[in-house]
Design a protein around this motif. Sequence first.
Motif, mmCIF file in Angstrom:
data_model
loop_
_atom_site.group_PDB
_atom_site.id
_atom_site.type_symbol
_atom_site.label_atom_id
_atom_site.label_comp_id
_atom_site.label_asym_id
_atom_site.label_seq_id
_atom_site.Cartn_x
_atom_site.Cartn_y
_atom_site.Cartn_z
ATOM 1 N N LEU A 301 10.939 16.525 34.972
ATOM 2 C CA LEU A 301 11.834 17.323 35.806
ATOM 3 C C LEU A 301 13.038 16.536 36.301
ATOM 4 O O LEU A 301 14.021 17.122 36.752
ATOM 5 C CB LEU A 301 11.057 17.878 37.009
ATOM 6 N N CYS A 302 12.960 15.204 36.280
ATOM 7 C CA CYS A 302 14.086 14.414 36.808
ATOM 8 C C CYS A 302 14.601 13.429 35.767
ATOM 9 O O CYS A 302 15.114 12.371 36.113
ATOM 10 C CB CYS A 302 13.684 13.687 38.089
ATOM 11 N N CYS A 303 14.443 13.769 34.503
ATOM 12 C CA CYS A 303 14.867 12.854 33.443
ATOM 13 C C CYS A 303 16.363 12.546 33.481
ATOM 14 O O CYS A 303 16.783 11.446 33.149
ATOM 15 C CB CYS A 303 14.511 13.445 32.067
ATOM 16 N N GLU A 304 17.155 13.520 33.886
ATOM 17 C CA GLU A 304 18.598 13.319 33.853
ATOM 18 C C GLU A 304 19.068 12.329 34.915
ATOM 19 O O GLU A 304 20.174 11.786 34.801
ATOM 20 C CB GLU A 304 19.309 14.661 34.050
ATOM 21 N N THR A 305 18.252 12.097 35.929
ATOM 22 C CA THR A 305 18.672 11.195 37.013
ATOM 23 C C THR A 305 17.676 10.053 37.209
ATOM 24 O O THR A 305 17.484 9.590 38.307
ATOM 25 C CB THR A 305 18.828 11.987 38.327
ATOM 26 N N MET A 306 17.044 9.609 36.137
ATOM 27 C CA MET A 306 16.093 8.504 36.237
ATOM 28 C C MET A 306 16.808 7.224 36.665
ATOM 29 O O MET A 306 17.831 6.854 36.097
ATOM 30 C CB MET A 306 15.427 8.276 34.881
ATOM 31 N N PRO A 307 16.293 6.514 37.675
ATOM 32 C CA PRO A 307 16.939 5.259 38.102
ATOM 33 C C PRO A 307 16.705 4.154 37.082
ATOM 34 O O PRO A 307 15.825 4.257 36.215
ATOM 35 C CB PRO A 307 16.229 4.942 39.423
ATOM 36 N N VAL A 308 17.461 3.098 37.197
ATOM 37 C CA VAL A 308 17.274 1.921 36.352
ATOM 38 C C VAL A 308 16.245 1.014 37.016
ATOM 39 O O VAL A 308 16.395 0.630 38.169
ATOM 40 C CB VAL A 308 18.601 1.169 36.141
ATOM 41 N N LEU A 331 12.985 6.721 30.169
ATOM 42 C CA LEU A 331 12.205 5.660 30.791
ATOM 43 C C LEU A 331 12.420 4.337 30.068
ATOM 44 O O LEU A 331 12.710 3.306 30.693
ATOM 45 C CB LEU A 331 10.714 6.021 30.768
ATOM 46 N N LEU A 332 12.297 4.338 28.749
ATOM 47 C CA LEU A 332 12.458 3.101 27.985
ATOM 48 C C LEU A 332 13.897 2.602 28.048
ATOM 49 O O LEU A 332 14.151 1.402 28.129
ATOM 50 C CB LEU A 332 12.032 3.327 26.534
ATOM 51 N N ARG A 333 14.834 3.530 28.036
ATOM 52 C CA ARG A 333 16.245 3.149 28.086
ATOM 53 C C ARG A 333 16.614 2.536 29.435
ATOM 54 O O ARG A 333 17.512 1.682 29.513
ATOM 55 C CB ARG A 333 17.109 4.377 27.821
ATOM 56 N N LYS A 353 13.128 17.292 23.048
ATOM 57 C CA LYS A 353 13.521 16.345 24.090
ATOM 58 C C LYS A 353 12.779 15.012 24.012
ATOM 59 O O LYS A 353 12.931 14.171 24.883
ATOM 60 C CB LYS A 353 13.317 16.980 25.464
ATOM 61 N N CYS A 354 11.954 14.843 22.991
ATOM 62 C CA CYS A 354 11.316 13.542 22.825
ATOM 63 C C CYS A 354 12.333 12.470 22.451
ATOM 64 O O CYS A 354 12.025 11.276 22.455
ATOM 65 C CB CYS A 354 10.244 13.600 21.736
ATOM 66 N N GLY A 355 13.536 12.920 22.141
ATOM 67 C CA GLY A 355 14.591 11.960 21.793
ATOM 68 C C GLY A 355 14.282 11.251 20.495
ATOM 69 O O GLY A 355 13.745 11.827 19.558
ATOM 70 N N TYR A 356 14.606 9.961 20.442
ATOM 71 C CA TYR A 356 14.421 9.178 19.233
ATOM 72 C C TYR A 356 13.294 8.160 19.395
ATOM 73 O O TYR A 356 13.198 7.215 18.639
ATOM 74 C CB TYR A 356 15.720 8.454 18.883
ATOM 75 N N VAL A 357 12.433 8.383 20.408
ATOM 76 C CA VAL A 357 11.334 7.454 20.634
ATOM 77 C C VAL A 357 10.273 7.585 19.558
ATOM 78 O O VAL A 357 9.703 6.603 19.105
ATOM 79 C CB VAL A 357 10.717 7.697 22.033
ATOM 80 N N CYS A 358 9.984 8.819 19.157
ATOM 81 C CA CYS A 358 8.966 9.023 18.128
ATOM 82 C C CYS A 358 9.608 9.580 16.865
ATOM 83 O O CYS A 358 10.740 10.046 16.879
ATOM 84 C CB CYS A 358 7.877 9.964 18.631
ATOM 85 N N MET A 371 15.831 1.030 19.590
ATOM 86 C CA MET A 371 16.577 -0.147 19.130
ATOM 87 C C MET A 371 17.125 -0.976 20.280
ATOM 88 O O MET A 371 17.385 -2.169 20.125
ATOM 89 C CB MET A 371 17.699 0.295 18.194
ATOM 90 N N SER A 372 17.277 -0.347 21.449
ATOM 91 C CA SER A 372 17.755 -1.095 22.622
ATOM 92 C C SER A 372 16.615 -1.510 23.539
ATOM 93 O O SER A 372 16.850 -2.104 24.589
ATOM 94 C CB SER A 372 18.757 -0.246 23.409
ATOM 95 N N CYS A 373 15.380 -1.192 23.146
ATOM 96 C CA CYS A 373 14.218 -1.503 23.998
ATOM 97 C C CYS A 373 13.810 -2.959 23.785
ATOM 98 O O CYS A 373 13.523 -3.367 22.652
ATOM 99 C CB CYS A 373 13.067 -0.571 23.651
#
Length: 457
Positions: A301-308, A331-333, A353-358, A371-373
């Motif tokens: 629900l808060c993916c768009e504003t995940m803190p670093v 999360l990984l980013r 929305k799984c993105g490019y993780v899997c 690739m940036s993890c």
Amino acid sequence: MDSEEMDLFSKLPDEVISHILSSLPTKEAASTSVLAKKWRHLFAFVPSLDFDDSDFLHPEEGKREKDGIIQSFMDFVDRVLALQGDSPIKKFSLNVKTGVDPDRVDRWICNVLQRGVSHLDLFMDFEEDYSLPYQISVSKTLVELKTGYGVDLYSWDDDMFLPMLKTLVLQSVGFGRGQFQTLLSACPVLEELMLLDMEWKDRNEILSSSSLKKLKISSEDGCLGTFSFDTPNLVFLDYNDFVAEDYPIVNLQNLVEVGINIALTEDRIDRARDNVWKLIHGIRNAKIFCISPLTFEVLSLCCETMPVFKNLTILNIKSVMQQGWQAMPLLLRNCPNLESLYLGELLHTVTEKCGYVCGCISRKKKGRSLMSCPVNKIQIQGFRGTIREVHMIKHFLDYCPSLKEMEIIVEEKEPTMFEIPKWFEVVEDTLMQYNEMSSCTVNFRVLAPLYWRWTRK
């Protein structure tokens, strides 16, 4: 025990015999004291007493209701305390149920308080409400207090003061209005606090303590309204609850390790995005973050504003097959210094929305999120041996540039594909063939049955 053995024990130093007696349940220690006068004398100075009416009465059906059994237990406690007189005591544990006289319980507690007790374990499961004696709230010697099972603090006044208390465990304890904040203020050196299934009276609670270092909150019902964390020196947090209506204060700037298991109620879904963001933003300085399946779902629900999470080095994510991985990419980013990633489940519901993780969905820029993890170790738990999981393992090996070690664990209690004859060899051959084609060196070795480790050189 024969006479020779008795002679050997009697020759032991007094402090050794006293330590032996302290480590025994009080009923057994009292029984041994009849073996020798010396032991009886030493029992009077045992610094630790442990009374549990279930041990004394035995769990035989109906025995608790037999005439005289409970009375015998109460008389036994009275005799032991009378025998010890006013000798110093370090620890007093009491676990009793309905039938034991609450007035006697009060007297027993006050007795050990007067003798300078430092550790109290008090669990009373009475049918009627039971208030802990006021004298506990002003103890100058108490270092540890554990209590619960339906007790309350209603008899404690605003003058409560526990200057030595460092550990406080409360389970199903009732507070009067404003008592929780008063109690925390009365514990200036409190370091460890556990709140389990609390019975909150105030709609809005503030947990404020500058000395607190370890905190565990676990509740099946959730707080009534808002909940604030004003604990600037907290280093460990285990939070298991429903999402509060709001988190006005989340002061956790020195947090090192955090585990969160939060769930949403239907009436709080609309405001969940803002509330969850406040909580997650407040724990952004942690170095170790453990996420439950429910929390992983709420985080979507808060993916768009995940803190670093700039300090995070260990991330432990538990998910279930029915959930998507919407929160995983961000999360990984947002973990630029991540070293170890623990995944409780690889299989998940496939979403865009799984993105490019899997590698569940074919994409032109496949693996971009990985690739940036910077992670160099991945542990996968709950591996079932499916082809889809094997492809996901290949995906991580292909696109995590710093990955050096991967552990895959199969829990034998879970159903797996390895029940199929020869399937273990099929999975092994598939991975070994991939190793030969891979641009990186991967060593395969069996550590134990159904347990593998790959080490990239």
